[in-house]
Design a protein around this motif. Structure first.
Motif, mmCIF file in Angstrom:
data_model
loop_
_atom_site.group_PDB
_atom_site.id
_atom_site.type_symbol
_atom_site.label_atom_id
_atom_site.label_comp_id
_atom_site.label_asym_id
_atom_site.label_seq_id
_atom_site.Cartn_x
_atom_site.Cartn_y
_atom_site.Cartn_z
ATOM 1 N N TYR A 232 -6.359 51.304 151.093
ATOM 2 C CA TYR A 232 -7.045 50.835 152.767
ATOM 3 C C TYR A 232 -6.615 52.326 153.320
ATOM 4 O O TYR A 232 -7.261 53.202 154.293
ATOM 5 N N GLU A 233 -4.932 52.351 153.591
ATOM 6 C CA GLU A 233 -4.270 53.772 153.983
ATOM 7 C C GLU A 233 -4.514 55.190 153.768
ATOM 8 O O GLU A 233 -4.506 55.980 154.548
ATOM 9 N N LYS B 222 -8.107 55.876 155.164
ATOM 10 C CA LYS B 222 -7.690 56.229 156.483
ATOM 11 C C LYS B 222 -7.684 57.368 156.329
ATOM 12 O O LYS B 222 -7.841 57.959 157.202
ATOM 13 N N TYR C 210 -7.343 57.172 166.122
ATOM 14 C CA TYR C 210 -8.026 55.972 164.824
ATOM 15 C C TYR C 210 -7.787 53.873 166.032
ATOM 16 O O TYR C 210 -7.256 54.128 166.766
ATOM 17 N N LYS C 211 -8.972 52.967 166.050
ATOM 18 C CA LYS C 211 -9.031 52.277 166.061
ATOM 19 C C LYS C 211 -9.073 50.365 165.648
ATOM 20 O O LYS C 211 -9.953 50.536 164.796
ATOM 21 N N ASP C 212 -7.684 50.082 165.332
ATOM 22 C CA ASP C 212 -7.865 48.923 164.691
ATOM 23 C C ASP C 212 -9.131 47.509 165.588
ATOM 24 O O ASP C 212 -9.402 47.763 166.725
ATOM 25 N N HIS C 213 -9.487 47.195 164.406
ATOM 26 C CA HIS C 213 -10.716 46.196 164.588
ATOM 27 C C HIS C 213 -10.400 45.307 165.623
ATOM 28 O O HIS C 213 -9.638 44.770 165.226
ATOM 29 N N ASP C 214 -10.841 45.109 166.288
ATOM 30 C CA ASP C 214 -10.359 42.900 167.743
ATOM 31 C C ASP C 214 -10.803 42.639 166.504
ATOM 32 O O ASP C 214 -10.692 41.358 166.604
ATOM 33 N N LEU D 50 -12.793 41.323 163.184
ATOM 34 C CA LEU D 50 -13.901 42.030 161.830
ATOM 35 C C LEU D 50 -14.695 41.018 161.609
ATOM 36 O O LEU D 50 -14.997 40.021 161.945
ATOM 37 N N CYS E 134 -8.721 43.726 156.643
ATOM 38 C CA CYS E 134 -8.978 44.502 157.768
ATOM 39 C C CYS E 134 -9.919 45.638 158.053
ATOM 40 O O CYS E 134 -10.548 46.128 156.971
ATOM 41 N N CYS F 219 -10.083 49.419 160.344
ATOM 42 C CA CYS F 219 -10.598 50.150 161.816
ATOM 43 C C CYS F 219 -11.707 51.496 161.658
ATOM 44 O O CYS F 219 -12.073 51.469 160.671
ATOM 45 N N HIS G 264 -12.902 50.092 155.945
ATOM 46 C CA HIS G 264 -12.794 48.037 156.106
ATOM 47 C C HIS G 264 -12.367 48.331 154.303
ATOM 48 O O HIS G 264 -12.560 48.403 153.213
#
Ligand code: GAP
Length: 460
Positions: free
Chosen positions: A238-239, A242, A261-265, A267, A273, A275, A292
């Motif tokens: 995942y990282e 990104k 980057y913006k993490d999802h509030d 899901l 997880c 972003c 995702h």
């Protein structure tokens, strides 16, 4: 400190229409909301964007494979994926003017982005709208139906005889075409976990949008890559994705200051997880792509709904398991809008003129060279012959209308990286003038060296 950019959405829309990049859909019928048609220049640019993505995520990826799955899929696919039950937007109808609006958009616009509706439940959204008496943006009245969820999938029917019709859907994402082919790809390629499946194709969503050009449309193309891996390695991948997604944007010439980057509030139903990478679009910071961690959700659900065993068998130790999936998904049209926004510039020239120039990466430009005869009568034939030769190497265009200055400007506006002028000297010594779009510098060069010089410069 942010520097002021010349680009606005209005300028882009106008430039795209006049220069054959993008036209409003069904234009002569006064358009069709949220649809757009790519013109002769735009189709080349979009194809180049897709080619660049494919090169990075399929061709240069050690263990990734492409597919091109059908848009129309068995309806059970969408039951398994969860789209039939929960792929919906919270919407309200204005009882006065009958306009349908998204509750989350109403809140976002009313609060000028201060309140994040993604973090709210449906009840909280309803309360907020009532408390602040948010009015219909069309008629200005406050008379709404309660919030209801409307599914975003377009329905159509299969079957030609009346009474024998089955409901099917236009796919709302390309990803499911990759999941249902997981075992077909794995067995036919003998791929070992971890490996990827990629696809570029159309998706359809019955969206209400505030009209930000091609940002959110009802028909669009997605470029999606699913990385199948073992549980436990998913966080690391995942990282990694990104970073790959970020690096891909840099490789196209994006400035880091316009990305974040913006993490999802909130899901999605399938994600552990998730972003986005956001881009600083002309209308503000918004999602450009998503990464995702979909866990084993999709393959497990397809196993359950299809009754087919979706296990991967490790040929080394015989271990059987359903892989986890890290997805990287980006809209080709949304990336096109970002590429256009990033490339657009207005430059002051000596003498007071302004030139509009699209600083595309040369690999993305529709044409790599424009051939221009200084005078049509004397040099037209020689220039046409050169154009025909260069076309065999890369896409070129030809322009003999108007002054050389005006012709340069037209090419700057569509981002052609080089203009080649055939002049009186060319007729004597077979040399031409090559003008660089970005620096406007001109160099003299033998025709025999031209193709390899340009080929070197347009590499991606
Ligand atoms: N398979 C996962 C998925 O579809 P998504 O966040 O709904 O996730 C992924 O969509 C990407 O597709 C978005 O980041 C965006 O680039 C693009 N996209 C989604 N909806 C779109 C629309 N209506 N118009 C244009 N592009 C869209």
């Amino acid at each position: 400190m942010e520097t002021k950019r010349a680009v606005t959405m209005e300028k882009l829309v106008n430039l795209c229409k006049t220069r054959g990049i993008i036209f409003p859909g069904s234009d002569i019928y006064d358009g069709m909301g949220n649809t757009w048609d790519y013109g002769p220049v735009g189709v080349e640019i979009k194809n180049n964007i897709k080619k660049a993505w494919w090169k990075k995520f399929v061709q240069e990826s050690e263990n990734s494979y492409g597919v091109d799955a059908a848009i129309l899929m068995n309806s059970r696919v969408w039951e398994a994926s969860g789209h039939t039950a929960s792929f919906s937007d919270p919407k309200m109808d204005c009882k006065e003017c009958k306009a349908r609006q998204r509750a989350d958009n109403l809140i976002e616009n009313y609060s000028k982005g201060e309140v994040n509706p993604d973090a709210m439940s449906q009840e909280e959204m309803q309360e907020y709208i009532n408390e602040h008496q948010i009015k219909c943006p069309i008629c200005g009245k406050f008379n709404w139906t309660p919030i209801r969820n409307f599914n975003l999938m377009f329905e159509t029917s299969r079957g030609v005889t009346e009474g024998n019709q089955n409901k099917i859907y236009l796919r709302p994402e390309t990803a499911q075409g990759e999941f249902v082919n997981f075992l077909n790809v794995q067995r036919s390629t003998r791929a070992k976990i971890p490996f990827g499946i990629a696809q570029i194709g159309k998706a359809f969503r019955n969206e209400i949008t505030p009209g930000n050009f091609i940002f959110r449309t009802i028909e669009f193309e997605q470029m999606e890559h699913q990385w199948f891996c073992k549980e436990g390695t998913d966080v690391e991948y995942y990282e990694e994705y990104k970073k790959c997604a970020w690096d891909f944007l840099l490789s196209l010439g994006f400035k880091e200051e316009n990305l974040r980057y913006k993490d999802h509030d909130k899901l999605a139903h399938y994600a552990k997880c998730a972003c986005d990478i956001q881009y600083n679009f002309p209308m503000g910071w918004s999602e450009l792509n998503g990464i995702h961690n979909r866990t084993d959700y999709d393959l497990s659900r397809h196993q359950e709904y299809s009754g087919k065993n979706m296990n991967y068998v490790d040929s080394g130790n015989g271990e059987k398991f359903i892989p986890y999936v890290v997805e990287y998904s980006i809209g080709a049209d949304r990336l096109m809008l970002a590429v256009l926004s990033e490339a657009y510039d207005e430059e002051q020239l000596e003498g007071g003129d302004t030139r509009i120039v699209m600083h595309f990466h040369p690999a993305i430009s529709a044409y790599k060279v424009c051939v221009l005869p200084l005078q049509k009568k004397e040099m037209g034939e020689k220039a046409k012959a050169l154009y025909k030769t260069l076309c065999k190497h890369f896409p070129c265009t030809y322009d003999e209308a108007g002054s050389i200055g005006k012709r340069y400007r037209r090419q700057d506006e569509i981002g052609t990286p080089f203009c080649v002028t055939v002049d009186f000297d060319t007729l004597q010594d077979d040399t031409v003038t090559l003008r660089d779009r970005d620096t406007m510098e001109q160099i003299r060069m033998p025709i025999s060296e031209l193709a390899s010089y340009v080929e070197n410069k347009i590499k991606y």
